[in-house]
Scaffold this active site. Structure first.
Site, mmCIF file in Angstrom:
data_model
loop_
_atom_site.group_PDB
_atom_site.id
_atom_site.type_symbol
_atom_site.label_atom_id
_atom_site.label_comp_id
_atom_site.label_asym_id
_atom_site.label_seq_id
_atom_site.Cartn_x
_atom_site.Cartn_y
_atom_site.Cartn_z
ATOM 1 N N GLU A 20 0.822 -1.215 0.000
ATOM 2 C CA GLU A 20 0.000 0.000 0.000
ATOM 3 C C GLU A 20 0.855 1.265 0.000
ATOM 4 O OE1 GLU A 20 -2.849 -0.268 3.178
ATOM 5 O OE2 GLU A 20 -3.851 -1.999 2.293
ATOM 6 N N ASP A 21 1.900 1.256 -0.815
ATOM 7 C CA ASP A 21 2.779 2.426 -0.838
ATOM 8 C C ASP A 21 2.284 3.521 -1.771
ATOM 9 O OD1 ASP A 21 4.800 1.729 1.098
ATOM 10 O OD2 ASP A 21 5.324 0.097 -0.246
#
Length: 832
Positions: free
Chosen positions: A430-431
């Site tokens: 989830e960057d």
């Protein structure tokens, strides 16, 4: 032999960030802590579990650690220890983030005359500074990888040394994972600490590389060794290598005298002509024993490894050893009621066995390198692994941030290389999330992912790389998982297959990590899918923005649903039946196996708990555990839905659904002693694979019994419940009563239940009141467990809520809820 440059590329000797003055070994030190302890010619290790003291808060410095009788009160503890074991799910205040000091005295008795004395830390959150007396001997940044401090010189001055460790989990923008992550960044020495003795020359790391060109072909094995020789001894070494199979039969033996080496050296290579392959159904493990002997003594390294062949077919399935294997997975955080990250070994083993019994053959370790014991369990049980560097929701920070991200990838691969269970190296999670930094810089994020991807393949060409939910970087890694939450954060669960097929075409190798639904344990519903009438379809099924919040945005089940176990079971049931029909699907991993703490979800039914687990935080099974088992397990099983549903409701004579989850061919249901028919299992007959009956209940007590058969095996299940036909109005009054009592270690363990009734005294079976338990007198609430029955603040489940207390005398417990009069109960008044 590898050059110095090639060796540094492997990262096995990469220095820890902010390393001080002693060298920290940063490699796969499994053999240092678990070598032979029975004789003086092997590695000697001692687990430092007892004799520790802990102090929460800051100190003036290491001098004060040993001279603080007037200013501080230390608490006696045992290791491992997490200083957030109690407060991580406190409903009233955030968990502690700051300094935690540990101190003890260590007796030194090194059996080797010129040997090395080492402190081996299996994990410390989130930074650790190690002191001998007042001298700082090492500092490590990162909460999840192992590190070693060589204290030989200081240990030589005394047989009893004062050891202190400062752990710190304060917020830090330059440390991964991000503090915006949806899990607690625990503090403390929450994995084992070991005192280790080795000879003057020993092995720092051993990697056993296996190459299988194709299933059925011979396997090529090479053994690489990194020497630990801090004094640069030139004395010749005798290296003996023996490889044995699972039965202890020797397959290979070699012995030679060689000079000490630097960097990495291939110690031997050989061929196994007919290897026994590792798989979830047959997790065959080989053992490689390496003895390095010199004038200072002998060191024995013991590493297990496996041989297997893996393949991700382009736009197609995953193959293990030449055959398609549907990856049936879940996720795991290192977290448990009463312990947080400091789980005892037996509980880790129990948790991993529960996964295997559910039918799991794959697990994603979220979102960081986990305990060596977890990986060993996966090797032994046959569970394939996606293990992940802790770059979670971090965007890209400064050079310190980037260096740490690279470093954690190096150490993770170095330390866990030999585990045959590991299939995928995860590079981040989830960057694309809005972060502490001013913007989501896609170019910088892509650049770091590309660098990590290249580094991972250099360090380990035999495994695949992967990331989850960063769509603008989906082309970088070997395998990609998008965000798909059909029926929870967006859309309906019936949209699941269409989303899978769409996402499959966007990448070469697709996997679905993270899907599911929150469920408040013990909450059930007669109409769980009612919420779907509000849900917009056709606009996507991904999680966006702040979808996890209980307010704002369009209608979604996560916000507007009832959070019942019943709805979660329906969603799981639909996903699992769909996955069975897709021959191209590599697999998926449900989020998550066990409920865990998070600082982001204060409004959840159990505050600060992500409740998407199929078991509670204390490993109590939810109903959904059995849905998965009915699809994934081989051993015959049957489970009537509703073991934690004591009161059902409806009209007199109304037909109610009874669901049975089973992997058996057929099942017969008995209602109050009378058969209501036999059903045959069909996985595509939703819900419950066709094992469902519509039947009336009688007012009051009802008994359900099911008998299922699979081949010649018969299994049974039975439940009892009340059926309420009285209608209720708004919640008007609370009641509190005792439902259990027993004496343990001189204390009375008392369990009480609160209920909410309408003005006419009818139990409100759909009530979800948030209630607060309080206690006065000689006792303590058993709270902050993060479970449906272990929180002093909790939403009711079907008009009920429970909690337990330890009583040592006169005690009064209360229950309150906004808009309803508080009531109290004194167990001593009813004590028999």
């Amino acid at each position: 032999m590898y050059s110095r440059r090639q060796f540094l590329k492997t990262g096995t000797t990469a220095a820890a960030i902010s390393i001080l003055p002693c060298n920290l070994l940063h490699a796969s030190i499994a053999t240092l802590a678990s070598g032979s302890t029975g004789s003086l010619d092997g590695a000697q290790s001692q687990r430092l579990s007892n004799g520790w003291e802990y102090l929460e808060g800051t100190m003036g410095g290491p001098w004060e650690v040993w001279h603080s009788k007037e200013t501080a009160v230390w608490q006696s503890i045992t290791m491992p220890h997490c200083f957030n074991a109690y407060d991580a799910c406190d409903p009233d205040r955030p968990y502690y983030q700051g300094n935690g000091w540990y101190r003890t005295h260590v007796s030194i008795a090194n059996p080797y005359k010129t040997g090395r004395t080492l402190l081996h830390f299996e994990g410390a959150g989130q930074t650790a500074a190690v002191y001998i007396g007042e001298k700082l001997v090492g500092k490590h940044v990162g909460g999840y990888d192992e590190f070693v401090v060589d204290i030989t010189d200081l240990a030589a001055t005394s047989s009893d040394i004062p050891l202190a460790v400062l752990c710190d989990n304060s917020r830090d923008l330059n440390r991964i994972p991000s503090d915006l992550s949806d899990f607690s960044l625990y503090g403390g020495l929450y994995r084992h600490v070991n005192l280790v003795y080795v000879p003057a020359v020993s092995l720092e790391t051993v990697h056993v590389r296996s190459e299988l060109a194709a299933p059925g072909s011979p396997a090529k094995i090479s053994v690489l060794g990194w020497l630990y020789n801090p004094t640069d001894s030139n004395d010749p070494l005798e290296v003996t290598i023996e490889v044995v199979d699972a039965k202890g039969t020797s397959l290979y033996h070699s012995q030679e005298k060689i000079a000490p080496w630097k960097d990495a050296k291939e110690l031997t290579n050989f061929t196994v002509k007919t290897p026994e392959l590792w798989s979830p159904s047959s997790p065959h493990l080989y053992q490689c024993n390496i003895t390095v002997g010199g004038q200072g003594g002998s060191y024995v390294a013991k590493e297990t490894f496996g041989i297997r062949h893996t393949e991700f077919v382009e736009h197609g399935p995953f193959k293990l050893n030449g055959e398609r294997l549907l990856l049936r997975g879940t996720h795991r955080h290192e977290d448990h009621a009463g312990y947080a990250a400091a789980m005892p070994d037996d509980l880790i083993d129990q948790e991993m066995q529960l996964m295997k019994d559910m039918g799991v053959n794959f697990i994603r370790l979220a979102h960081y390198q986990q305990s060596r014991r977890v990986l060993s369990n996966c090797d032994r049980l046959g569970i394939l692994v996606w293990e992940e560097v802790p770059w979670c929701r971090g965007g890209v920070g400064n050079d310190v941030f980037k260096d740490m991200t690279r470093d954690k990838l190096r150490t993770m691969i170095a330390q866990h290389y030999n585990h045959p269970s590991i299939l995928l190296w995860g590079l981040g999670n989830e960057d694309d999330w809005p972060t502490e930094y001013p913007e989501v810089n896609q170019q910088e994020i892509r650049a770091l992912f590309q660098e990590l991807n290249s580094l991972a393949h250099e360090l380990d060409p035999s495994r695949f790389t992967t990331i989850r939910r960063c769509d603008f970087a989906r082309d970088i890694t070997d395998v990609y998982s998008p965000s798909i939450w059909a029926g929870w954060y967006r859309g309906e669960y019936t949209e699941y297959q269409k989303t899978l097929e769409t996402e499959r075409e966007r990448v070469n190798h697709f996997f679905h990590a993270e899907w599911g639904a929150d469920s408040h344990a013990r909450r059930h519903s007669e109409d769980p899918d009612k919420v779907l009438a509000k849900i917009t379809t056709g606009t996507g099924t991904d999680e966006r923005g702040m979808d996890y919040l209980m307010t704002g945005g369009q209608s979604r089940v996560s916000k507007d649903g009832d959070w019942s176990e019943t709805y979660a079971c329906n969603l799981f049931d639909w996903y699992l039946k769909t996955q069975e029909t897709l021959p191209w699907l590599t697999g998926s991993a449900q989020w998550i196996f066990k409920d865990f703490t998070t600082p982001l979800r204060i409004e959840n039914p159990v505050p600060r708990i992500n409740q998407k687990g199929v078991i509670e935080r204390d490993m109590t099974k939810k109903e959904s555990y059995f849905v998965f088992q009915s699809y994934w397990s081989d051993a015959p099983m049957v489970h009537l839905y509703g073991h934690s549903w004591p009161i059902r409701w409806g009209d007199e004579g109304e037909l109610k659904m009874v669901k049975v989850y089973s992997n058996c061919d057929s099942a017969e249901l008995f209602v109050n002693g009378k058969s209501v028919g036999v059903k045959h299992r069909n996985s595509q007959d939703f819900p419950a694979a066709g094992l469902r009956w519509m039947t009336p209940f009688v007012h009051g007590k009802n008994n359900l019994k099911v008998i299922a058969t699979k081949g010649k095996v018969t299994v049974k299940d039975e439940i009892e419940f009340d059926y309420q036909t009285e209608k209720w109005g708004p919640p008007a009054k609370l009641a509190l009563s005792e439902i259990g009592r027993k004496t343990i270690d001189g204390k009375e363990l008392i369990t009480v239940e609160g209920r909410v009734y309408d003005a006419n005294g009818v139990l409100c079976l759909n009530a979800r009141n948030l209630v607060h338990f309080s206690l006065a007198g000689d006792g303590t609430l058993i709270d902050n467990c993060g479970t449906s029955t272990g929180s002093r603040v909790v939403q009711m489940y079907n008009g009920r809520a429970q909690i337990s207390l330890n009583s040592t005398g006169n005690v009064t417990i209360g229950i309150s809820s906004q808009g309803v009069e508080t009531v109290f109960y004194n167990p001593n008044m009813t004590k028999k």
